[in-house]
Scaffold this motif. Sequence first.
Motif, PDB file in Angstrom:
ATOM      1  N   ILE A  67     -83.734   7.832 -27.173  1.00 47.10           N
ATOM      2  CA  ILE A  67     -85.118   7.022 -27.430  1.00 47.10           C
ATOM      3  C   ILE A  67     -85.256   6.703 -28.929  1.00 47.10           C
ATOM      4  CG2 ILE A  67     -87.277   6.877 -27.257  1.00 47.10           C
ATOM      5  CD1 ILE A  67     -87.047   8.182 -24.196  1.00 47.10           C
ATOM      6  N   LEU A 101     -87.957   3.425 -32.229  1.00 49.18           N
ATOM      7  CA  LEU A 101     -87.839   3.569 -30.823  1.00 49.18           C
ATOM      8  C   LEU A 101     -86.883   2.611 -30.351  1.00 49.18           C
ATOM      9  CD1 LEU A 101     -91.379   3.876 -29.412  1.00 49.18           C
ATOM     10  CD2 LEU A 101     -89.969   5.762 -30.011  1.00 49.18           C
ATOM     11  N   TRP A 119     -88.175  -0.791 -18.816  1.00 48.29           N
ATOM     12  CA  TRP A 119     -87.017   0.057 -18.590  1.00 48.29           C
ATOM     13  C   TRP A 119     -85.787  -0.850 -18.231  1.00 48.29           C
ATOM     14  CZ3 TRP A 119     -86.532   5.340 -16.661  1.00 48.29           C
ATOM     15  CH2 TRP A 119     -87.714   6.111 -16.939  1.00 48.29           C
ATOM     16  N   ARG A 128     -97.887  -1.444 -21.267  1.00 47.73           N
ATOM     17  CA  ARG A 128     -98.013  -1.435 -22.620  1.00 47.73           C
ATOM     18  C   ARG A 128     -97.593  -2.834 -23.147  1.00 47.73           C
ATOM     19  NH1 ARG A 128    -100.571   2.440 -21.091  1.00 47.73           N
ATOM     20  NH2 ARG A 128    -100.445   4.445 -22.231  1.00 47.73           N
ATOM     21  N   ALA A 139    -102.884  -0.643 -24.927  1.00 52.91           N
ATOM     22  CA  ALA A 139    -102.181   0.793 -24.343  1.00 52.91           C
ATOM     23  C   ALA A 139    -103.264   1.644 -23.828  1.00 52.91           C
ATOM     24  CB  ALA A 139    -101.483   1.226 -25.656  1.00 52.91           C
ATOM     25  N   PRO A 176     -86.168   3.970 -20.658  1.00 52.40           N
ATOM     26  CA  PRO A 176     -87.325   3.425 -21.269  1.00 52.40           C
ATOM     27  C   PRO A 176     -86.809   2.813 -22.657  1.00 52.40           C
ATOM     28  CG  PRO A 176     -87.499   5.527 -21.670  1.00 52.40           C
ATOM     29  CD  PRO A 176     -86.393   5.508 -20.602  1.00 52.40           C
ATOM     30  N   THR A 177     -87.138   1.410 -22.765  1.00 51.14           N
ATOM     31  CA  THR A 177     -86.667   0.886 -24.155  1.00 51.14           C
ATOM     32  C   THR A 177     -88.048   0.097 -24.884  1.00 51.14           C
ATOM     33  OG1 THR A 177     -85.966  -1.295 -22.822  1.00 51.14           O
ATOM     34  CG2 THR A 177     -84.347   0.359 -23.823  1.00 51.14           C
ATOM     35  N   PHE A 178     -88.040  -0.167 -25.780  1.00 50.18           N
ATOM     36  CA  PHE A 178     -89.193  -0.772 -26.917  1.00 50.18           C
ATOM     37  C   PHE A 178     -88.962  -1.729 -27.518  1.00 50.18           C
ATOM     38  CE2 PHE A 178     -89.100   3.738 -25.631  1.00 50.18           C
ATOM     39  CZ  PHE A 178     -90.250   4.356 -25.267  1.00 50.18           C
ATOM     40  N   ARG A 179     -89.995  -2.834 -27.711  1.00 49.15           N
ATOM     41  CA  ARG A 179     -89.686  -3.882 -28.274  1.00 49.15           C
ATOM     42  C   ARG A 179     -91.025  -4.302 -29.032  1.00 49.15           C
ATOM     43  NH1 ARG A 179     -85.558  -7.480 -27.252  1.00 49.15           N
ATOM     44  NH2 ARG A 179     -84.695  -5.900 -26.270  1.00 49.15           N
ATOM     45  N   GLU A 217     -93.331  -1.808 -23.765  1.00 45.57           N
ATOM     46  CA  GLU A 217     -92.437  -0.693 -23.228  1.00 45.57           C
ATOM     47  C   GLU A 217     -91.848  -1.052 -21.841  1.00 45.57           C
ATOM     48  OE1 GLU A 217     -93.375   3.733 -21.479  1.00 45.57           O
ATOM     49  OE2 GLU A 217     -94.501   3.073 -23.265  1.00 45.57           O
TER      50      GLU A 217
END
Length: 464
Positions: A162, A206, A246, A457, A462, A229-232, A244
Motif C-alpha cells: 500500500i 499510497l 479497490w 473517501r 473523510a 485498496p488503492t488511492f488517488r 480510496e
Amino acid sequence: MPKLTVRELYAAPPTEPLHDVTVSGWVRSIRDSKNFAFIALSDGTRQQPLQVVAEPDKVANYKEAARQNVGAALTCAGTIIPTPDRKQPFEMQAASIVVEGASTMDYPLQKKGHSLEFLRGIAHLRPRSNTFGAVFRVRSLAAQRVHKFFHDRGFVYVHTPIITTADAEGAGEMFRVTVLDPDNPPRGADGKADLARDFFGKAAGLTVSGQLNVEAFCLALRDCYTFGPTFRAERSYTPRHAAEFWMIEPEIAFADLAADMDLAEAFVKDLVGAILEEAMPDLRFLNQMFDKGLVERLENAASSSFARVTYTEAIGILQKSGQAFEYPVSWGADLQTEHEKYLAETYFKRPVFVHDYPKGIKAFYMRVNDDGRTVAAADLLAPGIGELVGGSQREERMDALTARMLELGMPLEPYRWYLDLREYGSVPHAGFGLGFDRLIMFLTGMSNIRDVLPFPRTTGSAEF
C-alpha cells in the motif's frame, strides 16, 4: 431451540409449522393493535423481513415489546407458521421476546422513503436500510466470487504494498506518506524538505495501483492477481471517482492483448452470472427502486459475446453517429463517458472492447504497436456504466520501455527494479485493472460511487 436467520427461513420455507425457532434482528416497523402486535424484524441476511405476531396472553412482556421503537434489537422465539395465502410465505407466532437493545424515537431510519443523499450523512446506519442492505450484500458476494474465479484458474494471489515509492500511473496523483513535521520539516542546503531524513529516506505515497508489483510475480509464478485498496489524490467531484477504492488486477505471462481481453470477458461474465444466481432478491429490489433495466442488462452481459473494435473504428462510428456530443470526437482524443455509453448502449447494445489506443493518451508501460502511433491497450465499455476494465499488453522490450519513459520525462531510478524485469528473462505478458467499486455500480444500478463504498473517501470528505 434452533436459532435461524431470515435467509435460512426463505431458503427452505416451511410447509408445516416449525416449532421452537429463535430469530434475532432489528425492528423495521411495529404496529400495536392492543390484541396483537405486528413486528417487521430484519436481521440483515435478506431483503424481506420476518413478520412476528405477538399476543398479550402469549408473550409475558408484551407491553414492553409492543412499545419498542424502530431500530430496537429483539430476539424473538416461537413457531413459524406457513401463510401461503398472504403477502409473506410465513410468519412467526411469538412465544417470547427479549429486548436486546432499545432504540429512541429520534432513530433516523423511520419507515418512510429516504434520499440517498440523506443516507450518505448517516453512513454508520445506512446498512440497515433496504437499499444499502442490498448493495452491500451484493458487494460481499462479488468480492468472494473474485477470489473463486482466479483460484479456480490457478492464479496466485499477491498482496501488493500500500505504501510505495513508485507512481504506477506516472501521473503524480499520489497521497504522500511522511513522518516529517509539516510545520517545521528538516531542510537541506537547497531549503527544501530533506526527504533523506523521512521515514523511508525518500518520497513515499499510497499506491495508485498494484500492477507493477504483480508483474514481478507474474514473471516468476506465471498467472497472478492482486485485489486490494488503492488511492488517488485527484480532486474530483464526479459521481464516478473516489480517493480510496479497490482494484482487481490480474497479470498473465506468455500472453498478448487478445488473451487479456479473453480473460477480462470470462471474468465479467462469471461474476455477473454468479450475482444473478445468488442475489436475485436484492437485484429485483434494486431493479424496481433505482434502475428498471438492471436485471435485463446483467442478463445480457452474462450471455452475450462481447464486441471488439479498434479505437480508430470506434472514432469512425462516433463521427458518423449524428449525435451532438458535448465533447468533440477526434482521433487522438480520449473517449468520454458519453462516447463510451453510446458505443455500449446504443451502437453495440452489449459490452464492447475498444483496443489499440493512441500512444499519447495511455500509460508508459503499455506495449507500443508496430505502427508507432498506438499501443496494445483495451478498455471494456459496459452499458449503464461506461468504462469497466482497462488493460494492456505490457511493454516487455527494455529499449522500448526506457525510450517511452524518457519521452514522458519520467525518472528511471525509482523504476530500476521494474526495468530489471526486462533484463532478466522478459516475456510477453498482459493484464488489466478493474475498479471493484465501479463494478458494484454496474451490478447494482447505483449511479454514484459514494453509494457502493461502505464509508466513502472523496474530495473534501473523510467522515466516519
